[in-house]
Design a protein around this motif. Structure first.
Motif, mmCIF file in Angstrom:
data_model
loop_
_atom_site.group_PDB
_atom_site.id
_atom_site.type_symbol
_atom_site.label_atom_id
_atom_site.label_comp_id
_atom_site.label_asym_id
_atom_site.label_seq_id
_atom_site.Cartn_x
_atom_site.Cartn_y
_atom_site.Cartn_z
ATOM 1 N N ALA A 3 0.838 -1.200 0.000
ATOM 2 C CA ALA A 3 0.000 0.000 0.000
ATOM 3 C C ALA A 3 0.877 1.256 0.000
ATOM 4 C CB ALA A 3 -0.922 -0.015 1.214
ATOM 5 N N LYS A 4 1.917 1.224 0.802
ATOM 6 C CA LYS A 4 2.810 2.379 0.894
ATOM 7 C C LYS A 4 3.402 2.707 -0.484
ATOM 8 C CE LYS A 4 4.956 2.254 4.779
ATOM 9 N NZ LYS A 4 5.957 1.716 5.710
ATOM 10 N N GLN A 5 3.882 1.675 -1.167
ATOM 11 C CA GLN A 5 4.504 1.891 -2.475
ATOM 12 C C GLN A 5 3.487 2.405 -3.508
ATOM 13 O OE1 GLN A 5 7.638 1.781 -2.925
ATOM 14 N NE2 GLN A 5 8.534 0.322 -1.465
ATOM 15 N N LEU A 6 2.251 1.973 -3.366
ATOM 16 C CA LEU A 6 1.229 2.356 -4.350
ATOM 17 C C LEU A 6 0.455 3.608 -3.924
ATOM 18 C CD1 LEU A 6 -0.206 -1.186 -5.215
ATOM 19 C CD2 LEU A 6 1.295 0.219 -6.634
ATOM 20 N N CYS A 7 0.828 4.164 -2.754
ATOM 21 C CA CYS A 7 0.121 5.332 -2.218
ATOM 22 C C CYS A 7 -1.375 5.061 -2.033
ATOM 23 C CB CYS A 7 0.320 6.567 -3.093
ATOM 24 S SG CYS A 7 2.033 7.082 -3.175
ATOM 25 N N LEU A 8 -1.659 3.880 -1.503
ATOM 26 C CA LEU A 8 -3.039 3.531 -1.155
ATOM 27 C C LEU A 8 -3.049 3.125 0.322
ATOM 28 C CD1 LEU A 8 -3.932 1.312 -4.260
ATOM 29 C CD2 LEU A 8 -4.831 3.590 -3.773
ATOM 30 N N GLU A 9 -4.244 2.810 0.812
ATOM 31 C CA GLU A 9 -4.343 2.342 2.194
ATOM 32 C C GLU A 9 -4.234 0.824 2.238
ATOM 33 O OE1 GLU A 9 -4.608 4.479 4.747
ATOM 34 O OE2 GLU A 9 -4.464 6.053 3.210
ATOM 35 N N SER A 10 -3.674 0.271 3.284
ATOM 36 C CA SER A 10 -3.657 -1.182 3.386
ATOM 37 C C SER A 10 -5.094 -1.661 3.578
ATOM 38 C CB SER A 10 -2.752 -1.671 4.511
ATOM 39 O OG SER A 10 -3.189 -1.202 5.751
ATOM 40 N N GLU A 11 -5.337 -2.902 3.189
ATOM 41 C CA GLU A 11 -6.689 -3.502 3.192
ATOM 42 C C GLU A 11 -7.511 -3.097 1.969
ATOM 43 O OE1 GLU A 11 -8.004 -5.597 6.093
ATOM 44 O OE2 GLU A 11 -5.825 -5.679 6.100
ATOM 45 N N GLU A 12 -7.041 -2.136 1.190
ATOM 46 C CA GLU A 12 -7.767 -1.812 -0.047
ATOM 47 C C GLU A 12 -7.568 -2.952 -1.055
ATOM 48 O OE1 GLU A 12 -9.032 2.385 -0.990
ATOM 49 O OE2 GLU A 12 -6.848 2.537 -1.038
ATOM 50 N N PRO A 13 -8.451 -3.020 -2.047
ATOM 51 C CA PRO A 13 -8.344 -4.117 -3.018
ATOM 52 C C PRO A 13 -7.081 -4.016 -3.860
ATOM 53 C CG PRO A 13 -10.496 -3.046 -3.175
ATOM 54 C CD PRO A 13 -9.634 -2.181 -2.317
ATOM 55 N N ALA A 14 -6.587 -5.160 -4.293
ATOM 56 C CA ALA A 14 -5.454 -5.211 -5.212
ATOM 57 C C ALA A 14 -5.695 -6.316 -6.231
ATOM 58 C CB ALA A 14 -4.172 -5.485 -4.455
ATOM 59 N N PHE A 15 -5.118 -6.108 -7.399
ATOM 60 C CA PHE A 15 -5.216 -7.095 -8.474
ATOM 61 C C PHE A 15 -3.811 -7.675 -8.639
ATOM 62 C CE2 PHE A 15 -5.484 -8.741 -12.717
ATOM 63 C CZ PHE A 15 -6.821 -8.959 -12.986
ATOM 64 N N TYR A 16 -3.645 -8.953 -8.333
ATOM 65 C CA TYR A 16 -2.327 -9.592 -8.366
ATOM 66 C C TYR A 16 -2.139 -10.431 -9.630
ATOM 67 C CZ TYR A 16 -1.993 -8.441 -3.377
ATOM 68 O OH TYR A 16 -1.940 -7.791 -2.180
ATOM 69 N N VAL A 17 -1.012 -10.234 -10.282
ATOM 70 C CA VAL A 17 -0.669 -11.050 -11.449
ATOM 71 C C VAL A 17 0.710 -11.663 -11.231
ATOM 72 C CG1 VAL A 17 -0.277 -11.094 -13.930
ATOM 73 C CG2 VAL A 17 -1.968 -9.517 -12.966
ATOM 74 N N GLU A 18 0.766 -12.978 -11.186
ATOM 75 C CA GLU A 18 2.053 -13.659 -11.052
ATOM 76 C C GLU A 18 2.313 -14.435 -12.335
ATOM 77 O OE1 GLU A 18 1.368 -14.308 -6.266
ATOM 78 O OE2 GLU A 18 2.480 -15.812 -7.388
ATOM 79 N N SER A 19 3.541 -14.362 -12.834
ATOM 80 C CA SER A 19 3.844 -15.014 -14.106
ATOM 81 C C SER A 19 5.159 -15.773 -14.042
ATOM 82 C CB SER A 19 3.975 -13.984 -15.230
ATOM 83 O OG SER A 19 2.933 -13.040 -15.183
ATOM 84 N N VAL A 20 5.209 -16.868 -14.773
ATOM 85 C CA VAL A 20 6.463 -17.569 -15.008
ATOM 86 C C VAL A 20 6.713 -17.535 -16.510
ATOM 87 C CG1 VAL A 20 7.754 -19.710 -14.740
ATOM 88 C CG2 VAL A 20 5.957 -19.124 -13.095
ATOM 89 N N PHE A 21 7.894 -17.059 -16.916
ATOM 90 C CA PHE A 21 8.244 -17.004 -18.336
ATOM 91 C C PHE A 21 9.278 -18.065 -18.657
ATOM 92 C CE2 PHE A 21 6.449 -12.872 -17.531
ATOM 93 C CZ PHE A 21 5.758 -12.582 -18.697
ATOM 94 N N TYR A 22 9.088 -18.716 -19.788
ATOM 95 C CA TYR A 22 9.943 -19.821 -20.214
ATOM 96 C C TYR A 22 10.647 -19.482 -21.519
ATOM 97 C CZ TYR A 22 6.947 -22.496 -17.004
ATOM 98 O OH TYR A 22 6.264 -22.940 -15.910
ATOM 99 N N LEU A 23 11.850 -20.026 -21.707
ATOM 100 C CA LEU A 23 12.515 -19.971 -23.006
ATOM 101 C C LEU A 23 11.769 -20.874 -23.988
ATOM 102 C CD1 LEU A 23 16.249 -20.424 -21.887
ATOM 103 C CD2 LEU A 23 14.910 -18.320 -22.115
#
Lengths: 236, 236
Positions: free
Chosen positions: A187-207
């Motif tokens: 939240a600090k890094q995004l300048c939002l409040e903690s507990e606010e919604p977030a959209f998470y994207v995790e990726s694995v990239f392959y050769l």
DNA sequence: CAGTGGTCTAGACCACTAT
DNA sequence: TAGTGGTCTAGACCACTGG
């Protein structure tokens, strides 16, 4: 570059430059074969590419039509934007928070298919779009593949450098999505409040060889998190 | 069903039944051609399907390998699960909250490409998975295409009925994703608090002819909203 | 039933990988 | 350099759409 790829690019440019709309008809196969002076299969392959990319759809017995999506402000989740990207050109920037060579935690080692004492590059940065905070990104690279990174590279497009500078060939990726509540540090890094919604994207990239070389976790500002995907598939 | 589709299905079943893992090698093209007694292009087409579906990857000069994703509890966002779905079989159910013939709001009419005084079916339901609340779904059907629905149909798989019962052929879809805060009414249906995070998926489904016939808004319980996508594309 | 896209074949040749 | 997948061709035939 191979013929069908060039043809696909040309057709896409044609659609873009003439601002064709959903449902507009393209020339028939016969016409395209004559125009590009190639065999039917080559045109078919080119159109298949465009179909998978969501640029056209084909109707047997009828014709080949332009496909568009309806919404502005939505980014392609799979970032295969092609030509449009260059036209829209948002102002983008990134702030590098951390860049170091280190050892992977177990989760990271698993995703990258390496050992706990192998070296990785760890990159943490905040990305901006149109002067707004877009996302917080934590990215881990297998150092035996991505052999060198520095602050300059990392503040631009890392993937551009990896492909053009290091000659690494990217084959495919696994993408994991979920929503959740922001942790305090995020939240600090995004300048939002903690507990606010977030959209998470995790990726694995392959050769192209199937070896994973990058794992990344991206936390989007939920107000900026608008994505679209165009599918063709077989619907169960 | 066409040859390359049958072959793709057989190969996928083979992988599933023998529980092959990421990186396991399949027979070479020559071998597959002989085994299925078809031409090279047909095998190539079958493998292309599987590659797009994220089931295999091919490496020129090396071979054809099985591809798997790493995480359990994540649903395929594009629900092209194929055979796995039948094996896992969760307990699923749905509760119908509303089902009526009505007129579309402007947003809906735009998405369905119809007039404000055309008829639509409106369906609202809550879906459960393993006795947990999964999502709240509001779905709008062009009634001139989806001519009939009733409570029974709507408490099962609507899409199954549309395809098998009405013979409608689905071509493609646009999917829009974002995260946000639950509104009070949504929260009530999902048994969560308002302002909590939500994962929103909005989709427009088209016939093979390119005509849209369904627009739906789905609000996922963020604790259940775990999705994955497997990509192959060209990475910019 | 004419027009249009989809499937399939057989074979030549090319590009990449592994040894 | 042998083995393997990728591209491309020319042509036959099939399946669907729309007047």
């Amino acid at each position: 570059m191979v013929k069908y790829q060039q043809i696909a690019d040309e057709i896409e440019m044609y659609i873009e430059e003439n601002a064709l709309q959903q449902g507009d008809k393209l020339p028939v196969l016969e016409g395209l074969m004559a125009h590009f002076n190639v065999s039917k299969s080559t045109i078919t392959k080119a159109l298949e590419l465009l179909e998978n990319k969501g640029v056209v759809f084909q109707v047997r017995g009828s014709g080949i039509f332009v496909r568009r999506h309806r919404r502005n402000g939505y980014r392609s989740l799979l970032s295969n934007q092609g030509f449009k990207k260059e036209l829209e050109d948002f102002h983008t920037a990134s702030k590098v928070i951390e860049l170091e060579v280190t050892k992977p935690a177990k989760e990271i080692a698993d995703h990258l298919n390496i050992e706990l004492d192998d070296d990785i590059y760890f990159v943490k940065r905040v990305q901006y779009i149109d002067r707004q905070i877009l996302c917080l990104e934590e990215s881990y690279f297998n150092r035996s593949i991505v052999t060198y990174l520095n602050k300059e590279i990392v503040s631009e497009s890392i993937f551009d450098y990896i492909q053009k500078g290091l000659g690494v060939k990217i084959g495919f990726s696994d993408v994991y999505l979920h929503a959740g509540k922001l942790k305090e540090e995020e939240a600090k890094q995004l300048c939002l409040e903690s507990e606010e919604p977030a959209f998470y994207v995790e990726s694995v990239f392959y050769l192209t060889s199937g070896q994973p070389f990058n794992f990344s976790k991206v936390t989007y500002n939920y107000e900026q998190s608008q994505f679209f995907i165009q599918t063709n598939g077989h619907f169960s």
